[in-house]
Design a protein around this motif. Structure first.
Motif, PDB file in Angstrom:
ATOM      1  N   ARG A 386      20.381 -11.466  35.838  1.00 30.40           N
ATOM      2  CA  ARG A 386      21.500 -12.096  35.127  1.00 30.40           C
ATOM      3  C   ARG A 386      21.172 -13.538  34.758  1.00 30.40           C
ATOM      4  O   ARG A 386      21.538 -14.002  33.672  1.00 30.40           O
ATOM      5  CB  ARG A 386      22.764 -12.040  35.993  1.00 30.40           C
ATOM      6  N   ASP A 387      20.473 -14.224  35.626  1.00 25.62           N
ATOM      7  CA  ASP A 387      20.092 -15.608  35.324  1.00 25.62           C
ATOM      8  C   ASP A 387      19.132 -15.671  34.136  1.00 25.62           C
ATOM      9  O   ASP A 387      19.246 -16.558  33.271  1.00 25.62           O
ATOM     10  CB  ASP A 387      19.439 -16.248  36.556  1.00 25.62           C
ATOM     11  N   ALA A 390      21.114 -14.952  31.007  1.00 23.35           N
ATOM     12  CA  ALA A 390      21.975 -16.088  30.670  1.00 23.35           C
ATOM     13  C   ALA A 390      21.165 -17.189  29.993  1.00 23.35           C
ATOM     14  O   ALA A 390      21.631 -17.830  29.040  1.00 23.35           O
ATOM     15  CB  ALA A 390      22.656 -16.612  31.931  1.00 23.35           C
ATOM     16  N   ARG A 391      19.948 -17.407  30.483  1.00 25.41           N
ATOM     17  CA  ARG A 391      19.084 -18.404  29.863  1.00 25.41           C
ATOM     18  C   ARG A 391      18.723 -17.983  28.436  1.00 25.41           C
ATOM     19  O   ARG A 391      18.686 -18.814  27.519  1.00 25.41           O
ATOM     20  CB  ARG A 391      17.825 -18.575  30.708  1.00 25.41           C
ATOM     21  N   VAL A 393      20.533 -16.122  26.483  1.00 21.37           N
ATOM     22  CA  VAL A 393      21.742 -16.287  25.678  1.00 21.37           C
ATOM     23  C   VAL A 393      21.830 -17.728  25.178  1.00 21.37           C
ATOM     24  O   VAL A 393      22.083 -17.981  23.991  1.00 21.37           O
ATOM     25  CB  VAL A 393      23.004 -15.910  26.483  1.00 21.37           C
ATOM     26  N   ARG A 394      21.609 -18.681  26.064  1.00 20.94           N
ATOM     27  CA  ARG A 394      21.713 -20.101  25.687  1.00 20.94           C
ATOM     28  C   ARG A 394      20.630 -20.499  24.681  1.00 20.94           C
ATOM     29  O   ARG A 394      20.801 -21.462  23.929  1.00 20.94           O
ATOM     30  CB  ARG A 394      21.618 -20.981  26.928  1.00 20.94           C
ATOM     31  N   TYR A 399      24.333 -18.270  20.040  1.00 18.75           N
ATOM     32  CA  TYR A 399      24.957 -19.203  20.979  1.00 18.75           C
ATOM     33  C   TYR A 399      25.027 -20.609  20.369  1.00 18.75           C
ATOM     34  O   TYR A 399      26.066 -21.277  20.436  1.00 18.75           O
ATOM     35  CB  TYR A 399      24.150 -19.236  22.282  1.00 18.75           C
ATOM     36  N   GLU A 409      32.682 -21.906  26.411  1.00 18.61           N
ATOM     37  CA  GLU A 409      31.764 -21.035  27.128  1.00 18.61           C
ATOM     38  C   GLU A 409      32.399 -19.665  27.366  1.00 18.61           C
ATOM     39  O   GLU A 409      31.736 -18.631  27.284  1.00 18.61           O
ATOM     40  CB  GLU A 409      31.361 -21.668  28.457  1.00 18.61           C
ATOM     41  N   ARG A 413      30.910 -16.136  26.072  1.00 21.93           N
ATOM     42  CA  ARG A 413      30.631 -15.015  26.984  1.00 21.93           C
ATOM     43  C   ARG A 413      31.333 -13.752  26.508  1.00 21.93           C
ATOM     44  O   ARG A 413      30.754 -12.654  26.530  1.00 21.93           O
ATOM     45  CB  ARG A 413      31.077 -15.365  28.400  1.00 21.93           C
ATOM     46  N   ARG A 417      29.673 -10.054  24.997  1.00 19.43           N
ATOM     47  CA  ARG A 417      29.964  -8.796  25.679  1.00 19.43           C
ATOM     48  C   ARG A 417      30.832  -7.867  24.832  1.00 19.43           C
ATOM     49  O   ARG A 417      31.329  -6.856  25.324  1.00 19.43           O
ATOM     50  CB  ARG A 417      30.659  -9.082  27.023  1.00 19.43           C
ATOM     51  N   LEU A 438      24.563  -9.154  24.045  1.00 16.97           N
ATOM     52  CA  LEU A 438      23.833  -9.269  25.307  1.00 16.97           C
ATOM     53  C   LEU A 438      22.903  -8.080  25.504  1.00 16.97           C
ATOM     54  O   LEU A 438      21.755  -8.232  25.932  1.00 16.97           O
ATOM     55  CB  LEU A 438      24.822  -9.366  26.467  1.00 16.97           C
TER      56      LEU A 438
END
Length: 769
Positions: A386-387, A390-391, A393-394, A399, A409, A413, A417, A438
């Motif tokens: 997940r980390d 998430a990175r 995504v940014r 984004y 934020e 998110r 999704r 995602l």
């Protein structure tokens, strides 16, 4: 009174005539408005675009301001159906006027301007439309458009003087944007019908000419019914102009709109990654520390070295035209002659695709079906996955755009999704589907990546350059842009340092695990194979088996600081390489291009040759502006290079690259080294003959995306086959002039060491721990 009024009218008419004559004279000579030079008129499309040539004379692509996907073709390759449809619809008296059709112009003024009949047709000829497309910017108001008209009339007359009617037709069709990135008739015919322009049928020609009125409004993909109606209007005009009979018209108008549509992109074509690399490389500006983020200091150092040492890097901003301005690849009509061989480039692209897309990817997909964290290794926790996502995504464009538009934020998110319609890449063609953004990030991460480069070790001429498998979807270039841990492919550099310090291939070393004290801390390297454990083995055997214990032993006898200095001499410019014992196992990150250049020293008597991408650059008049010469530096002595040839041939003859002999049946002299990093994250293969040195990297987008089994994950399995497939194709093409039986220039006194070394071998590459 009446006589005075008549004189007034005549006077007014004379003034208008004189004013018009004066205005047109001023326009003709460029005193009013913009008037292109006669040279521009004689080559209006290609004068400013830079053309990129292969070493065998093929045009690989062009660079122009709009990045258009245009390929210019002559009139002889255009179907008569297209010509008839265009003339009948856009300019029925095209062959009778000299740029301006005064009959059509008068009709347009009276019916449209005075009577307001919108269906009366326009007064612009094909030549005027061409002038507008080539030289007029978009008018912002009616008044501005009225002022543009006289300029276009003058340009049209000049075009008629410079070109034949056939050439004007060809220019018009080559320039027109038919939508969907289909600029020019050749690309349009291929995009909509998968045909060449000369092969278009009457209804296909009428369909494309129908787009000339308004390609967006009559878009055949989005509005097929509207496009079909417009096509039939064109067919009707062809009847009026006697290009079709009424009977033919009745048969053709009933035909459905049948497309063979596939979107074409300017990113397609030969050596796409290379062309994009070269464009950025030549247009680079002098590095300024302020332009680099704090986390990318390494790139600033690398770019600074390139600016100082490579004449091609930033060439446009280092060289200046007669007016003192720097060159620009978009507007100066340069001809860039590269070292790429078009056939070898094709063989390289085929080799990468054949092994990665058709072999490794299906196997990787099969392995992923068993993974809960796919495509990531199961050695990660769910939170770690997940980390990573998430990175990613940014770092995504979606984004950044949402953030710039003020989205919170939480909103972002939610958007990532939420299912949305999208087109995604597959090796069988793009498909339309619905998934969350995602999930699409995770989907694209499931594709393995690769980089390949091949060059002449003596001149540095780069013959093939493959930065990835599909530039449209995976733009990151893994030849010069990407840097990954090199694993055991670093070991030949260590061995060369040992040879320079008095060692020889026949020297013995203890083949056992040892613990070394490094900065007060114990370090114990591991090795996957225990073959001949506890014995004294030759260095030749140690390198052939890629034995970590032997490398660590050598490192303990040498200076890590001296090793770092030698790596820089080999052309490895990463400033983050720090002297340490573990450096002998390849934890540092290096690009494929740097590795290929470094290995050239082994095939070139210790002289390392920098990659040479371009041989010369010409201006738009054919004058040579710059010629490029090989750039070399001596890294190791000729004696050391000869010893390294003995060592590296041993990797093929009895070591980790042995499958080149027993599986791919190469029987000539080859030097090589395999490499695999921790957990199979990176697979490397470096291979060279007396005539070519090539490097391959295979891996995932992230280091945590990889095969979990060594059978497919090691460099001998993931990367070596690409080199083998490529070289098979090169040797099969006799016209290229490469000989599979060519031999290294090694004096007789350099012969293999202990005979038993060649009889002991396995096919297991090492893993850096």
């Amino acid at each position: 009174m009446r006589k005075a009024f008549i004189h007034f009218l005549w006077g007014g008419l004379i003034i208008v005539i004189l004013f018009s004559a004066g205005a047109f004279t001023a326009i003709w000579n460029g005193w009013i408005g913009y008037m292109p030079d006669i040279e521009d008129l004689q080559n209006p499309i290609n004068r400013y675009a830079t053309q990129v040539y292969s070493s065998d004379g093929k045009v690989m692509g062009t660079w122009n301001l709009n990045k258009e996907n245009r390929i210019v073709i002559p009139y002889s390759k255009i179907s008569p159906n297209l010509v008839h449809a265009l003339v009948a619809t856009e300019d029925e008296r095209f062959y009778e006027h000299s740029g301006i059709d005064f009959i059509a112009l008068s009709r347009a003024v009276v019916k449209r301007g005075i009577l307001g009949q919108k269906s009366a047709g326009g007064g612009s000829t094909i030549t005027q439309q061409l002038a507008k497309q080539l030289y007029s910017s978009t008018a912002q108001s009616t008044l501005e458009r009225l002022l543009q008209k006289p300029i276009e009339w003058v340009i049209a007359v000049k075009l008629e003087r410079c070109y034949t009617k056939e050439e004007i037709i060809a220019l018009y069709l080559n320039y027109f944007d038919f939508l969907h990135n289909a600029v020019g008739i050749k690309t349009a015919a291929n995009t909509y019908f998968n045909k060449e322009p000369k092969d278009l049928s009457i209804v296909e020609a009428a369909t494309l000419v129908g787009l000339c009125k308004n390609p967006s409004f009559f878009n055949p993909v989005r509005y097929p019914d509207r496009c079909r109606e417009r096509r039939n209007v064109v067919l009707g005009q062809m009847v009026k102009s006697h290009y079709l009979s009424s009977l033919e018209y009745d048969q053709l108008v009933s035909e459905p709109l049948t497309l063979n549509f596939h979107r074409t992109d300017h990113k397609d074509g030969t050596a796409t990654y290379f062309r994009e690399f070269l464009r950025q490389y030549m247009m680079a500006k002098m590095p300024d520390r302020a332009d680099y983020p704090s986390w990318n200091k390494r790139q600033y150092v690398i770019d600074s070295i390139a600016w100082a040492s490579d004449p091609l890097y930033g060439w446009c901003n280092k060289n200046f035209k007669k007016d003192g301005s720097p060159y620009n690849v978009y507007s100066d009509g340069l001809k860039v002659y590269t070292t790429i061989n078009s056939r070898m480039q094709r063989y390289a692209e085929e080799a990468v695709y054949q092994h990665v897309a058709l072999n490794l990817q299906p196997a990787f997909n099969k392995e992923n079906r068993k993974k809960a964290n796919a495509p990531f290794t199961d050695q990660l926790t769910s939170q770690q996955v997940r980390d990573i996502l998430a990175r990613s995504v940014r770092q995504s464009e979606r984004y950044r755009n949402m953030k710039a538009n003020g989205a919170s934020e939480e909103d972002i998110r939610e958007a990532f999704r939420t299912r949305t319609d999208m087109t995604i890449f597959t090796y069988h063609g793009d498909i339309d589907t619905s998934m969350t953004p995602l999930d699409s990030i995770r989907y694209y991460k499931s594709f393995l990546r690769s980089g390949f480069m091949s060059m002449d070790p003596k001149t540095g001429a780069v013959k093939a350059y493959v930065g990835g498998l599909d530039y449209s979807h995976f733009m990151y270039d893994m030849v010069t842009g990407g840097r990954r841990q090199v694993g055991s492919t670093i070991k030949p550099f260590l061995y060369s340092l040992a040879m320079e310090n008095g060692f020889s291939p026949c020297d013995l070393a203890p083949n056992r695990q040892q613990t070394y004290m490094v900065a007060g801390q114990p370090w114990t390297p591991r090795n996957t194979s225990h073959s001949r454990y506890g014995q004294m083995v030759t260095l030749k055997w140690g390198l052939a088996q890629s034995n970590n214990w032997i490398s660590a032993y050598l490192m303990s006898k040498l200076s890590p600081q001296q090793f770092v200095g030698l790596l820089h001499d080999y052309g490895i410019n990463n400033p983050d390489i720090h002297p340490s014992m573990s450096l002998c196992l390849g934890p540092c990150e290096v690009s494929v291009a740097e590795m290929v250049s470094a290995y050239s020293a082994f095939a070139n008597h210790g002289i390392r040759t920098a990659p040479m991408f371009v041989t010369r650059i010409e201006d738009n008049e054919g004058n040579v502006i710059t010629s490029f010469q090989p750039r070399m530096n001596e890294v190791i002595s000729a004696d050391c290079a000869n010893k390294m040839l003995v060592l590296l041939q041993g990797v093929v003859d009895g070591g980790t690259a042995g499958r080149l002999r027993y599986k791919y049946h190469f029987d000539g002299q080859i030097g090589a080294k395999t490499g695999t990093t921790n957990r199979n994250s990176d697979g490397w293969f470096m291979g060279f003959t007396p005539e070519l040195v090539s490097g391959v990297w295979v891996g995932g987008e992230d280091r945590d995306i990889h095969f979990d089994n060594m059978q497919l994950g090691q460099g001998a399995s993931s990367a070596l086959p690409i080199w083998a497939i490529f070289m098979k194709k090169v040797y099969a093409d006799i016209s290229l002039g490469y000989n599979s039986q060519s031999k290294f220039d090694i004096p007789d006194e350099y012969n293999p060491c202990l005979k038993q070394d060649n009889n002991i071998g396995n096919d297991i590459d090492e893993v850096f721990e």
